[in-house]
Design a protein around this motif. Structure first.
Motif, PDB file in Angstrom:
ATOM      1  N   HIS A  85     112.698 -81.229 -41.376  1.00 36.02           N
ATOM      2  CA  HIS A  85     112.621 -81.232 -42.833  1.00 36.02           C
ATOM      3  C   HIS A  85     111.389 -82.027 -43.274  1.00 36.02           C
ATOM      4  N   ASN A  89     107.387 -75.155 -41.821  1.00 34.83           N
ATOM      5  CA  ASN A  89     108.381 -74.450 -41.015  1.00 34.83           C
ATOM      6  C   ASN A  89     107.742 -73.941 -39.726  1.00 34.83           C
ATOM      7  N   ASP A 118     116.133 -78.525 -37.338  1.00 33.17           N
ATOM      8  CA  ASP A 118     116.027 -77.410 -38.284  1.00 33.17           C
ATOM      9  C   ASP A 118     117.396 -77.029 -38.833  1.00 33.17           C
ATOM     10  N   LYS A 157     123.453 -78.542 -43.835  1.00 34.05           N
ATOM     11  CA  LYS A 157     122.175 -78.494 -44.550  1.00 34.05           C
ATOM     12  C   LYS A 157     121.806 -79.866 -45.077  1.00 34.05           C
ATOM     13  N   LEU A 159     120.950 -83.579 -45.110  1.00 33.22           N
ATOM     14  CA  LEU A 159     120.425 -84.515 -44.117  1.00 33.22           C
ATOM     15  C   LEU A 159     121.312 -85.749 -43.976  1.00 33.22           C
TER      16      LEU A 159
END
Length: 199
Positions: A85, A89, A118, A157, A159
């Motif tokens: 993150h 990408n 990821d 998703k 963190l």
């Protein structure tokens, strides 16, 4: 990239384009190179992940201008974060640099730790003497000198609540220039690779 569904092991399911056949699966799968692949574990929080990253930086000289990391000493822990993150990408982050050139002494005991940071894709870590560019099916067109099989995506998703799957292995290479990449189809061609020099 198409979205398909594929088993990620340990009861999780990972989204990934295309079929992955012999490279996917859980901690008991057989790799295309023969033998059983190393089992994987998980880091239970972002704090644990940060501790792992800090250990990896020990003995490293990080040069942001040249995007190079030079390791010294007899014991090296190279921590490769897959598509983290906050970074572009389909890239690697190692010691805070994106797709850096890595230099390690041939006499060192090098442990490579892959962490899939990821959300949405599996990632593995392969080292090869085959130079880029790489096609969509890079794993089928390179000679493999080292392979950490693909890992499932992080567990959530968010963190703050995510756990991260990790796998480690000992890297033993002769002096020379190599390249590290993600062997999952389509990832290396999108830029998920860098240079590794053994001196």
């Amino acid at each position: 990239m198409d979205t398909g569904m594929m088993g990620g092991g340990s009861g999780t399911v990972s989204r990934m384009g295309g079929g992955y056949g012999m490279m996917g699966g859980g901690s008991g799968a057989v790799s295309r190179m023969g033998g059983r692949m190393n089992a994987y574990s998980s880091l239970d929080s972002s704090a644990t992940l940060n501790q792992q990253i800090a250990r990896g930086k020990q003995g490293a000289v990080i040069d942001q201008k040249t995007n190079t990391i030079t390791y010294s000493g007899g014991s090296i822990n190279l921590v490769a974060l897959a598509s983290p993150h906050g970074q572009p990408n389909m890239t690697w982050e190692i010691d805070g640099l994106v797709n850096p050139t890595i230099i390690v002494p041939s006499s060192a005991n090098v442990q490579v730790t892959l962490v899939n940071t990821d959300w949405g894709y599996m990632h593995g870590f392969e080292v090869t003497s085959t130079a880029p560019p790489y096609g969509r099916m890079a794993m089928m067109s390179v000679n493999s000198d080292f392979l950490l099989m693909p890992l499932p995506e992080r567990t959530t998703k968010s963190l703050t609540t995510a756990h991260y799957y990790t796998r480690s292995g000992q890297l033993h290479l002769s002096v020379g220039t190599y390249h590290y990449l993600c062997p999952v189809p389509g990832h290396a061609i999108q830029g998920m690779y860098g240079t590794l020099k053994v001196v």
